[in-house]
Design a protein around this motif. Sequence first.
Motif, PDB file in Angstrom:
ATOM      1  N   LEU A 151       6.644 -77.268 -48.592  1.00 31.61           N
ATOM      2  CA  LEU A 151       5.462 -77.528 -48.215  1.00 31.61           C
ATOM      3  C   LEU A 151       4.674 -76.583 -47.182  1.00 31.61           C
ATOM      4  O   LEU A 151       5.226 -75.708 -46.323  1.00 31.61           O
ATOM      5  CB  LEU A 151       5.374 -78.953 -47.541  1.00 31.61           C
ATOM      6  CG  LEU A 151       5.872 -80.175 -48.002  1.00 31.61           C
ATOM      7  CD1 LEU A 151       5.615 -81.295 -46.814  1.00 31.61           C
ATOM      8  CD2 LEU A 151       5.277 -80.345 -49.284  1.00 31.61           C
ATOM      9  N   GLY A 154       1.095 -79.100 -45.490  1.00 30.20           N
ATOM     10  CA  GLY A 154       1.162 -80.445 -46.058  1.00 30.20           C
ATOM     11  C   GLY A 154       1.120 -80.643 -47.502  1.00 30.20           C
ATOM     12  O   GLY A 154       1.094 -81.843 -48.112  1.00 30.20           O
ATOM     13  N   THR A 155       1.175 -79.423 -48.027  1.00 29.80           N
ATOM     14  CA  THR A 155       0.873 -79.730 -49.646  1.00 29.80           C
ATOM     15  C   THR A 155       1.975 -78.938 -50.145  1.00 29.80           C
ATOM     16  O   THR A 155       2.500 -77.783 -49.762  1.00 29.80           O
ATOM     17  CB  THR A 155      -0.521 -78.753 -50.116  1.00 29.80           C
ATOM     18  OG1 THR A 155      -1.616 -79.222 -49.597  1.00 29.80           O
ATOM     19  CG2 THR A 155      -0.665 -79.019 -51.581  1.00 29.80           C
ATOM     20  N   GLU A 156       2.620 -79.223 -51.341  1.00 30.66           N
ATOM     21  CA  GLU A 156       3.626 -78.673 -51.979  1.00 30.66           C
ATOM     22  C   GLU A 156       3.433 -77.160 -52.476  1.00 30.66           C
ATOM     23  O   GLU A 156       2.179 -77.022 -52.984  1.00 30.66           O
ATOM     24  CB  GLU A 156       4.022 -79.592 -53.229  1.00 30.66           C
ATOM     25  CG  GLU A 156       4.883 -80.912 -52.814  1.00 30.66           C
ATOM     26  CD  GLU A 156       5.373 -81.571 -53.930  1.00 30.66           C
ATOM     27  OE1 GLU A 156       5.149 -81.045 -55.420  1.00 30.66           O
ATOM     28  OE2 GLU A 156       5.970 -82.803 -53.728  1.00 30.66           O
ATOM     29  N   THR A 157       4.294 -76.354 -52.395  1.00 37.25           N
ATOM     30  CA  THR A 157       4.185 -74.901 -52.813  1.00 37.25           C
ATOM     31  C   THR A 157       5.374 -74.563 -53.321  1.00 37.25           C
ATOM     32  O   THR A 157       6.452 -75.510 -53.420  1.00 37.25           O
ATOM     33  CB  THR A 157       3.551 -74.071 -51.576  1.00 37.25           C
ATOM     34  OG1 THR A 157       3.292 -72.949 -52.102  1.00 37.25           O
ATOM     35  CG2 THR A 157       4.866 -74.074 -50.501  1.00 37.25           C
TER      36      THR A 157
END
Length: 982
Positions: A151, A154-157
Motif C-alpha cells: 500500500l 492507503g491505496t494498493e500499489t
Amino acid sequence: MKKKYYPSIEEFENQSLETADRQARLASKSMLDLIDEELNQKSTSRRNFLKFCGFSVASAAVLSSCRNPVNKAIPLLNKPDDITPGMASYYASTYWDGHDYGSILVKVRDGRPIKIEGNTLSPINQGGTTARLQASVLSLYDDGARYKKPLKAGTETSWQTLDSEIIGQLTKLSADGKPIVLLTSTIISPSDKKLIEKFKTKFPTTQQVVYDAVSDSALVDASNKTFKINGVPDYHFENAELVVSFGADFLGTWLMPVALSRRWAESRDLTNKKQLSELHVFESNLSLTGANADFRYPVKPSQQAAILLNLYNETAKLLGKETYPAPSIDFDVKPLAKKLVDAKGKSLVVCGINNSDVQVIAHSINGILGNHYACMDLGFYLQTRSASDVEMENLVSQMSQGKVGALLLWNCNPAYDYWESQLFAEALQKVGLTVSFAGAWDETSALCNYVAPNSHYLESWGDAEPAKYTYSLQQPCIQKIYDTRQAQENLLAWMGEKPDYYAFVQNYWQESIYAPVLGKSFNTFWNETLQKGVYKVEVEFEPPFFDESPVKTAALKVALDKAEGPEVIFYETLALGTGAHANNPWLMELPDPISKVCWDNFAAISPKTAKELKVKNGDKINIVDGVELPVYVLPGQAAGTVAIAYGYGRTNAGKVGNKVGVNIFSLTQLTDNFRNFSMLAKTLTVVAGKHDLVTTQQHHSMENRPIVRETSFAEWQRNPAAGNEMHEKAKEEATTIYTRPLHEGHHWALAIDLNRCTGCSTCVIGCQAENNVPVIGKEQVAKTRIMHWMRIDRYFSDNFDNPKIYFQPIMCQHCDQAPCENVCPVAATNHSNEGLNQIAYNRCIGTKYCINNCPYKVRRFNWFRYATNDKFDFNMNSDLGRMVLNPDVVVRERGVVEKCSFCVQRIQEKKLKAKLQNRQLQDNEIVPACMQACPSKAIVFGDLNDKESRISRLFENERNYHLLEELHVLPNVGYLTKVRKS
C-alpha cells in the motif's frame, strides 16, 4: 539441481522434507501470481497447470477463495516424490511473533497447513506448545485482516513502485545525514541481526530501536549487572526443591512458559520419584502460577518489593552476609528464609516486576544461595527479551521534534500498545518516511505512508536463537497466498540485492554456524538440521559469574519506595497476550483459566473490595478519567487492588478483534527508565451502566464432593492412596445389572496427572484445531452453547479471600457402561469393541437425550451451521478460512450431537500404519491432540490391554481414580490425585 534428501523413519518419524530448491521457489512469488501467469498462457494445459502447482486439491482450494468455486477434485497426474494426496506431511519450523517462541512441526495436508505440533527434538519446548502457538495456524487464512498487496497512502500499489520510491527516499536521507530508525520487537534470529548490520552499512544513518509491548527490560538490565549476561537466565525448575515467585507467572505468560511449565511439572511428578518441590507465590492478581502454588500470599504490587528485600536480609543474615535497611512489613519472612537456606543450591527466587532494582535483589538471593549453578543456566541464557524501554521513550521524543527522517516498523504496533500511544501517533506524522512491515491490519500501519506487507510465518524462511547457542530453522509450508514479501526481503531489495532470504539464511549458517569438524558436508548438515528443525552447539562454559555489589544500591532504592491507596495491576492473558492475536477467534473464545470469562477484559476485584463498593459482576467502575470497565469479583484477588488484562480494545484488528474490551496500555507508565505495569488509582468510582460478561462455568465449588481429590505430601508419604480412599470403596459398593464389555485387541484409555496439569488450556485449542470445533461468538456463549470438546473445570475452596484452586480437564469419559448409549432412540451413540463411545452423525436427530443423561455434561449440540452460516462472521467462515479444517474429521451438521472421540482418526491412522508394516502398535505411538499439545506432559493415552504400557501402570497407581465413579458407569479416563506440600 540440489540433491534430494529423504529422512528415514528412524531419524524422525512421520516428517517429510521438501527440497530446498522447491521451497525457495515457493517463497519467491505469491500463489496467486503464479496461478495468474499460468492461466494467462493460452497454451497451458490442465496437465501442465497441475504439474506446475504440485498439488491439485490445495490449488483448487486456493482458487476457490479468489475466483469462481472449483466443484471438481482433479486427481494428481504426475505426483511429486514428496507428496502423497490424502496423506499428511510434517515440516519442522519455528514460531516467533516477537513475544512467544516455539519449535514446531507443521502438519500439511495437500499443500495446506492445518495443525501445529511441538517439535519433540527441541531442547527447549520438547514437544510442548501454548494456546497461542496452537491457534497461530488460523491467522494464515485470515482473508479479512491480512494485507493482500503493498500500500501507498492507503491505496494498493505495486512492489516496483514501492521499492523505487522507498529506495530513493532512504538514499537521500542517508546522504543528508538524517536518522533512519528501524523499530523492531526483540529479534532472536541471528540471520536477521546480520541482515540489519548489512542494512546499516548500506544506509549508515540507520539505527535499530528494540521495543516490546510487554517489556522485561528491567530483568535484562539486572541480569547484566549481577551475572554479566546480555539476556535472561534460563530457569531449571526441575532441579529446584523450593521455588519462590514474586509476580512471575512462569506457568502462564512469563518469559517462556512452554519450557518452564514442563520443567516445573517434572518437579511435581510423583509417578517415578518420591520428592515434591514446594512453590510459594506472592502476587496481587490470581495467576496460573498462583493457582498451582502450595502457599499463596495475595499482596499489593508495592508490598512485593518490600517483602523481597526483607527476604534477602533474612537469607543474608543466615548466611553471614551484609544486610540493608528495609521497610517494615506485616509478614514474617524468617521461616521462608530458613527454607531457602536449607535448600541452598536447589532453590529459585523469580520475579516478574519490571524494576531493575527489584530484579537485582531477586538475582542476588539466588546468587548468595548458589542457585545459579544448578537451577539457573547462565551459559545457554535466553535471548527472547532485549527491548529497552528508555530507548523507546527517547525515540518518541526525537520523532516529536522532527529529528527522525524515516521510521521502518517491524513486528510492533506502538500506536496501540505504547504507554503514550496518542503521543506516538502524533509524533509519527512528523516523520518524513514511515513504512510498516505489518502482515495484517493494525493501528500503526494505518498511519504509515507505506505498508510493505510481511508474509505469514508459515510462508517464510528464517531462523532463531532463543537461547544462546540453541538454534532452530523456519521454513515455508505453503505458497504465499497473497502478494506479500518477507520483511527481510524488503531490506534486501532496498539494499539493491536479490530478495532471496532463503539464500541469505543458508549462507549465514554456512559461514557462522556450520563447522567442518562435524564430519559432514554443509549440504548434509543443512538438510539434516532443516529436517530436525533444531541444532544446539555444545559449548564448555566458565563457572557462572555472580557480582554481589549491585544489591547494595538496589536495596537502598527499594527501601525508599512507598505507595498508598488502591493499586491497579496490568497482566497478560494466556489467550490474547499483548493483543497481537486479537483477531483470532479461537483465542478470543478461549475461556480464561482463572475467571472462565471470554470475549472481554474486565476489572478483577476481591470479594472484600466488591462488598465495600457494593458492586456485582458486570457493574462498571471508573479506574481513571475516561477508563471504565465492568467488574468481575474474583476470589484470591488481593484486597485493595484491581487487575486488568491488556491485549483488548483494538480498533484496527479485524472483524473479530475490533472494539472488544478496553485498551489499558496507556495506563502503564515509565518509572525509572522501565515500564511499570502497575499504578496507583486515586479512587475507584462506581458508574452507571452494566456490561454483560460471558463465562463458560457458572458454578465454582465442588460442594464437598470428591471431584478433584487431593492430599498432602506428608499424608501421601505415609499412604500412597491418601485422599483416594473412596476409589476402593466405590468398587466394593458398585451394583449394576450390566456386565463390563470385553475389549478384544485394544482397550483405549486416557489418564491425567493432576499434579502435572497446570490448567493452561493449551489442550482446549489443540483439540479445537484437530477436530474442527466451531467458534460460536459471545451471544451464543452467553446461552451456554460453548462447543469445545474439551474444557478445564476450575474450582475454588471455601476461603474466598485466598482460596485453593483446582483444575480438572474434562472430556468424554468413554464409559464402558455409558448412560448416553441406553437412551438414544435412533442408536446414534454406541460403544466400540475397543472401548470408544462413538457417534454416528448421520443417525443423530438431535433429541439431546444423551446430553441430559450424561453425568459429565461433555456432549455438545449444534444449534447452527457455525462453519458456513454468515451470522457467525469469523475467520473460518470463508472459502479461504475453511482451508484450516482437518479433512480427517467431518464438519458436523446443524442439529446433531458431538463430543470428544479420543481423536479416533489418529487411532485409525496408526493402526493402519502398523498393519501395513506387519507389526504391533507401540506404546505412546498414538497421541491424541490434547496429549500432543500439553506443555507439562500431564496427559497419557494408551492401550489398557497392554499391561506394560504407561496407561496401564497409571491406572494401577494408588492415586488413580475415576470421576463420579460411585455411579459405576466405568469411565476410561482416569485422574491421579493431586498432592500438595501444604
